[in-house]
Motif scaffolding. Structure first.
Motif, PDB file in Angstrom:
ATOM      1  N   ALA A 307      54.775  76.113  45.033  1.00 58.64           N
ATOM      2  CA  ALA A 307      56.051  76.556  44.913  1.00 58.64           C
ATOM      3  C   ALA A 307      56.591  76.317  46.880  1.00 58.64           C
ATOM      4  CB  ALA A 307      55.803  78.136  44.766  1.00 58.64           C
ATOM      5  N   PHE A 308      55.433  76.365  47.379  1.00 53.97           N
ATOM      6  CA  PHE A 308      55.472  75.850  48.854  1.00 53.97           C
ATOM      7  C   PHE A 308      56.229  74.306  48.356  1.00 53.97           C
ATOM      8  CE2 PHE A 308      54.217  74.447  52.601  1.00 53.97           C
ATOM      9  CZ  PHE A 308      54.028  75.894  53.508  1.00 53.97           C
ATOM     10  N   HIS A 309      55.124  73.834  47.800  1.00 51.86           N
ATOM     11  CA  HIS A 309      56.025  72.731  47.616  1.00 51.86           C
ATOM     12  C   HIS A 309      57.262  72.012  47.713  1.00 51.86           C
ATOM     13  CE1 HIS A 309      55.934  67.910  45.456  1.00 51.86           C
ATOM     14  NE2 HIS A 309      55.676  67.993  46.359  1.00 51.86           N
ATOM     15  N   ALA A 310      58.271  72.064  46.909  1.00 51.34           N
ATOM     16  CA  ALA A 310      58.856  72.740  45.784  1.00 51.34           C
ATOM     17  C   ALA A 310      60.460  73.314  46.883  1.00 51.34           C
ATOM     18  CB  ALA A 310      59.069  73.508  45.261  1.00 51.34           C
ATOM     19  N   ARG A 311      60.004  73.688  47.879  1.00 53.68           N
ATOM     20  CA  ARG A 311      60.526  74.582  48.940  1.00 53.68           C
ATOM     21  C   ARG A 311      60.733  72.995  49.674  1.00 53.68           C
ATOM     22  NH1 ARG A 311      62.185  80.460  49.520  1.00 53.68           N
ATOM     23  NH2 ARG A 311      62.888  80.421  51.382  1.00 53.68           N
ATOM     24  N   LEU A 312      59.507  73.054  50.612  1.00 55.74           N
ATOM     25  CA  LEU A 312      60.199  71.527  51.630  1.00 55.74           C
ATOM     26  C   LEU A 312      60.252  71.081  51.421  1.00 55.74           C
ATOM     27  CD1 LEU A 312      55.979  71.613  52.833  1.00 55.74           C
ATOM     28  CD2 LEU A 312      58.042  72.672  53.690  1.00 55.74           C
ATOM     29  N   VAL A 313      60.388  70.546  49.491  1.00 52.97           N
ATOM     30  CA  VAL A 313      61.250  68.873  48.939  1.00 52.97           C
ATOM     31  C   VAL A 313      62.155  69.465  49.201  1.00 52.97           C
ATOM     32  CG1 VAL A 313      61.519  67.358  47.103  1.00 52.97           C
ATOM     33  CG2 VAL A 313      59.121  67.909  48.444  1.00 52.97           C
ATOM     34  N   GLU A 314      63.066  71.053  48.151  1.00 58.61           N
ATOM     35  CA  GLU A 314      64.547  71.133  48.661  1.00 58.61           C
ATOM     36  C   GLU A 314      64.543  71.230  49.725  1.00 58.61           C
ATOM     37  OE1 GLU A 314      65.612  75.718  48.160  1.00 58.61           O
ATOM     38  OE2 GLU A 314      64.349  75.522  46.649  1.00 58.61           O
ATOM     39  N   LYS A 315      64.253  71.639  50.720  1.00 59.23           N
ATOM     40  CA  LYS A 315      64.822  71.491  52.229  1.00 59.23           C
ATOM     41  C   LYS A 315      65.031  69.954  52.426  1.00 59.23           C
ATOM     42  CE  LYS A 315      65.351  75.497  52.398  1.00 59.23           C
ATOM     43  NZ  LYS A 315      64.482  77.163  53.064  1.00 59.23           N
ATOM     44  N   GLY A 316      64.474  69.218  51.984  1.00 63.43           N
ATOM     45  CA  GLY A 316      64.310  67.798  52.161  1.00 63.43           C
ATOM     46  C   GLY A 316      63.573  66.516  52.955  1.00 63.43           C
ATOM     47  N   LEU A 317      62.098  67.669  52.955  1.00 62.39           N
ATOM     48  CA  LEU A 317      60.802  66.977  53.771  1.00 62.39           C
ATOM     49  C   LEU A 317      60.395  66.318  52.487  1.00 62.39           C
ATOM     50  CD1 LEU A 317      58.654  69.658  55.444  1.00 62.39           C
ATOM     51  CD2 LEU A 317      60.583  67.775  56.926  1.00 62.39           C
ATOM     52  N   LEU A 318      60.412  64.642  52.505  1.00 60.06           N
ATOM     53  CA  LEU A 318      59.343  64.489  52.241  1.00 60.06           C
ATOM     54  C   LEU A 318      57.849  64.367  51.941  1.00 60.06           C
ATOM     55  CD1 LEU A 318      60.049  60.560  53.323  1.00 60.06           C
ATOM     56  CD2 LEU A 318      60.492  61.825  51.425  1.00 60.06           C
ATOM     57  N   THR A 319      57.240  65.456  50.888  1.00 59.29           N
ATOM     58  CA  THR A 319      56.594  65.770  51.146  1.00 59.29           C
ATOM     59  C   THR A 319      54.734  65.656  49.110  1.00 59.29           C
ATOM     60  OG1 THR A 319      57.140  67.944  51.954  1.00 59.29           O
ATOM     61  CG2 THR A 319      55.625  68.916  50.657  1.00 59.29           C
ATOM     62  N   LEU A 320      54.208  65.445  49.944  1.00 59.53           N
ATOM     63  CA  LEU A 320      53.078  64.920  48.072  1.00 59.53           C
ATOM     64  C   LEU A 320      51.876  66.647  48.496  1.00 59.53           C
ATOM     65  CD1 LEU A 320      52.154  61.424  48.844  1.00 59.53           C
ATOM     66  CD2 LEU A 320      53.638  62.931  47.155  1.00 59.53           C
ATOM     67  N   ILE A 321      51.833  66.798  47.344  1.00 61.03           N
ATOM     68  CA  ILE A 321      50.027  67.264  47.104  1.00 61.03           C
ATOM     69  C   ILE A 321      49.151  66.681  47.748  1.00 61.03           C
ATOM     70  CG2 ILE A 321      49.289  69.560  46.388  1.00 61.03           C
ATOM     71  CD1 ILE A 321      52.038  70.426  45.014  1.00 61.03           C
ATOM     72  N   ARG A 322      47.352  66.788  48.061  1.00 57.21           N
ATOM     73  CA  ARG A 322      47.213  66.019  48.065  1.00 57.21           C
ATOM     74  C   ARG A 322      45.769  67.029  47.368  1.00 57.21           C
ATOM     75  NH1 ARG A 322      48.309  60.868  48.735  1.00 57.21           N
ATOM     76  NH2 ARG A 322      49.366  60.692  50.847  1.00 57.21           N
TER      77      ARG A 322
END
Ligand code: SAH
Length: 350
Positions: A307-322
């Motif tokens: 959910a944390f990841h999805a929120r960042l991605v939705e706001k346009g941040l390039l984000t990966l879960i390691r």
């Protein structure tokens, strides 16, 4: 101490051996010989005996004893290495088409991050550039042929910015041609946020930078990374912004964010993170906390991480879960001190 192999640069070797051609032969032998060289040979093809002999009498090849090699089912290999009685750890992490070598820059660490097992060791000593490159050399020699060791991260034990002269020299050698010729962007220095070192690194190096942010307010960050008192979040991100302005974005910036249950993993944290990183063209790596006993910290559920990841991605941040690699052998981030017996970790909670 004067420089030894494998930390002599092409130009230093050229001076020592009296010709560039001999220096190139030496570097090719060093980085491509299998099994990995552990001492200087009596003769080296392409280098006349008259020149090589005196060189071997005044120089040596710094090489560790491998005290333990553990392989995790996911292919990650953790090496326990002994440099003249000083123990450090190195991790080889194969991916699809390349491998990454995770290097230690200090034995122990000068910093005291609450969540990191290395702090239990305290600070033992600085590693020399020779010892950092020797870690790479060993892991490189054992990387699968289809996944060559083209990437290096200074993310093992230690705080690279507290040993910056040696780290910068190691980067010079790792990125030099003709060997091993890693790309600057493929070498990443990770820092807990030591501002003076960070500023100097940004001014002097073209390598990639990872900042271990791990919180969105100074108050929370201070709890897990006490040095935040000295160098608050705004000062660290300010240094990155300054670098972005100076270089027009010609560097890769990674923001490492270890997720702790109920501490820094809320929607409000995600929103603050987006705001904090405005104007910094960064990629965010979310690292679910790899637990170790006695910290009072917990790992969020997989659903919360997603959910944390999805929120960042939705706001346009390039984000990966390691998701952790090598957790079974305590080779994951922040676990390097732990032996397999004391680790006893369960797979990540669902
Ligand atoms: N001192 C440097 C490099 C070593 S730590 C730095 O702080 O960046 C490498 C990465 O592992 C950092 O991003 C750190 O935040 C993360 N890390 C440390 N302990 C961890 C743990 N227990 N679980 C997950 N990540 C951890």
């Amino acid at each position: 101490m004067s420089r030894q192999l494998p930390a002599l640069t092409l130009s230093e070797l050229t001076t020592e051996l009296g010709s560039r051609a001999r220096a190139v032969e030496t570097l090719r032998w060093l980085f491509d010989q299998r099994p990995v060289p552990t001492e200087l040979p009596d003769t080296l093809p392409g280098v006349s005996h008259r020149v090589w002999r005196p060189f071997t009498q005044s120089h040596r090849l710094v090489s560790p004893k491998v005290t333990e090699r553990q392989q995790s089912p996911d292919g990650t290999t953790k090496y326990a290495l002994d440099f003249g009685g000083t123990n450090v750890e190195t991790v080889l992490i194969p991916a699809k088409s390349r491998s990454t070598v995770c290097i230690s820059s200090q034995a122990g660490c000068t910093r005291k991050c609450v969540f990191c097992a290395t702090k239990e060791l305290g600070f033992i000593r600085q590693l020399a550039a020779e010892e950092m490159i020797a870690q790479y050399l060993l892991a490189r020699s054992e990387a699968p042929a289809a996944q060559p060791a083209s990437n290096v991260v200074f993310m093992g034990m230690g705080e690279p910015m507290d040993n910056l002269d040696e780290v910068l020299h190691a980067i010079d050698v790792l990125t030099q041609s003709p060997a091993p010729q890693l790309r600057q962007v493929a070498v990443t220095v990770s820092t807990s946020g030591v501002l003076p070192g960070l500023q100097r690194f940004l001014a002097e190096s073209n390598a990639s930078l990872a900042l271990s942010l791990n919180a969105t307010t100074d108050e929370v960050r201070e709890r897990v990374m006490p040095q935040t008192k000295t160098w608050p979040i705004a000062s660290l991100l300010g240094a990155l912004r300054h670098d972005v302005a100076r270089r027009g974005g010609k560097r890769a910036y990674f923001i490492e964010y270890v997720l702790f249950k109920d501490l820094n993993d809320t929607d409000a944290d995600a929103d603050r993170l987006v705001t904090l990183l405005e104007g910094i063209p960064s990629r965010v790596n979310l690292i679910p906390y790899n637990p170790y006993p006695g910290t009072g910290l917990d790992t969020p559920s997989e659903a919360r991480v997603r959910a944390f990841h999805a929120r960042l991605v939705e706001k346009g941040l390039l984000t990966l879960i390691r998701w952790p690699r090598g957790r079974e052998i305590a080779a994951a981030c922040g676990q390097l001190v732990l032996s397999r017996d004391s680790a006893g970790f369960q797979p990540s909670p669902a």
